[in-house]
Design a protein around this motif. Structure first.
Motif, PDB file in Angstrom:
ATOM      1  N   GLY A  92       0.771  -1.232   0.000  1.00 57.47           N
ATOM      2  CA  GLY A  92       0.000   0.000   0.000  1.00 57.47           C
ATOM      3  C   GLY A  92       0.801   1.282   0.000  1.00 57.47           C
ATOM      4  O   GLY A  92       0.230   2.370   0.022  1.00 57.47           O
ATOM      5  N   VAL A  93       2.130   1.220  -0.054  1.00 58.21           N
ATOM      6  CA  VAL A  93       2.957   2.413   0.006  1.00 58.21           C
ATOM      7  C   VAL A  93       2.996   3.119  -1.350  1.00 58.21           C
ATOM      8  O   VAL A  93       3.224   2.486  -2.386  1.00 58.21           O
ATOM      9  N   GLN A  94       2.770   4.445  -1.320  1.00 60.72           N
ATOM     10  CA  GLN A  94       2.885   5.264  -2.531  1.00 60.72           C
ATOM     11  C   GLN A  94       4.323   5.736  -2.651  1.00 60.72           C
ATOM     12  O   GLN A  94       4.764   6.607  -1.930  1.00 60.72           O
ATOM     13  N   THR A  95       5.065   5.138  -3.586  1.00 56.19           N
ATOM     14  CA  THR A  95       6.476   5.468  -3.754  1.00 56.19           C
ATOM     15  C   THR A  95       6.680   6.645  -4.693  1.00 56.19           C
ATOM     16  O   THR A  95       7.674   7.357  -4.584  1.00 56.19           O
ATOM     17  N   TYR A  96       5.760   6.834  -5.630  1.00 58.29           N
ATOM     18  CA  TYR A  96       5.854   7.933  -6.590  1.00 58.29           C
ATOM     19  C   TYR A  96       4.494   8.162  -7.239  1.00 58.29           C
ATOM     20  O   TYR A  96       3.562   7.388  -7.046  1.00 58.29           O
ATOM     21  N   ALA A  97       4.414   9.251  -7.989  1.00 58.60           N
ATOM     22  CA  ALA A  97       3.201   9.583  -8.729  1.00 58.60           C
ATOM     23  C   ALA A  97       3.600  10.144 -10.089  1.00 58.60           C
ATOM     24  O   ALA A  97       4.745  10.565 -10.288  1.00 58.60           O
ATOM     25  N   ARG A  98       2.666  10.127 -11.019  1.00 53.59           N
ATOM     26  CA  ARG A  98       2.894  10.705 -12.352  1.00 53.59           C
ATOM     27  C   ARG A  98       1.847  11.786 -12.588  1.00 53.59           C
ATOM     28  O   ARG A  98       0.690  11.617 -12.226  1.00 53.59           O
ATOM     29  N   GLY A  99       2.295  12.860 -13.225  1.00 56.94           N
ATOM     30  CA  GLY A  99       1.355  13.926 -13.531  1.00 56.94           C
ATOM     31  C   GLY A  99       1.976  14.930 -14.471  1.00 56.94           C
ATOM     32  O   GLY A  99       2.942  14.628 -15.178  1.00 56.94           O
ATOM     33  N   ARG A 100       1.412  16.129 -14.473  1.00 63.51           N
ATOM     34  CA  ARG A 100       1.906  17.214 -15.327  1.00 63.51           C
ATOM     35  C   ARG A 100       2.115  18.468 -14.488  1.00 63.51           C
ATOM     36  O   ARG A 100       1.368  18.719 -13.543  1.00 63.51           O
ATOM     37  N   VAL A 101       3.111  19.237 -14.853  1.00 57.36           N
ATOM     38  CA  VAL A 101       3.380  20.509 -14.202  1.00 57.36           C
ATOM     39  C   VAL A 101       2.218  21.440 -14.547  1.00 57.36           C
ATOM     40  O   VAL A 101       1.924  21.635 -15.732  1.00 57.36           O
TER      41      VAL A 101
END
Length: 118
Positions: free
Chosen positions: A76-85
């Motif tokens: 369940g650990v969130q190690t990273y995320a993806r998105g846009r500036v």
């Protein structure tokens, strides 16, 4: 100067490397970051390498659905995320520096962001 950081989830299924020159980390007060205690540093996708765990990653989106909050389906650990500036639209990876191996996350200067008002 860029340094290579290694990160992982608690169970070790999701592992990555990222090249970053971290001058500060972001601590956001939005409902998700606040609850998870995230401390974030940002890199472009070309400086991020997922080493293992692609099959273990699950995605969660909320609010405006512009960030893929990625977490290990086992621990369940969130190690990273993806998105846009937001200002440029450029792709970015948000690294959870609390998941870095051998690094004290409190050693980075902190920038507080009022994400609750986004």
């Amino acid at each position: 100067m860029k340094r290579t950081y290694k990160g992982s989830c608690q169970c070790g299924a999701v592992r990555y490397e990222a090249d970053a020159d971290i001058q500060e980390v972001v601590v956001c007060n939005c409902s998700r970051c606040r609850r998870l205690g995230l401390m974030l540093a940002f890199v472009p996708p070309e400086d991020f390498r997922l080493l293992s765990g692609a099959d273990a990653i699950k995605k969660y989106q909320f609010n405006k659905h512009v960030i893929d909050h990625l977490f290990c389906s086992t621990c369940g650990v969130q190690t990273y995320a993806r998105g846009r500036v937001p200002k440029t639209g450029a792709e970015m990876i948000a690294l959870n520096v609390r998941c870095f191996e051998g690094v004290d996350p409190d050693s980075f200067p902190v920038k507080k962001v009022d994400g609750a008002r986004f």
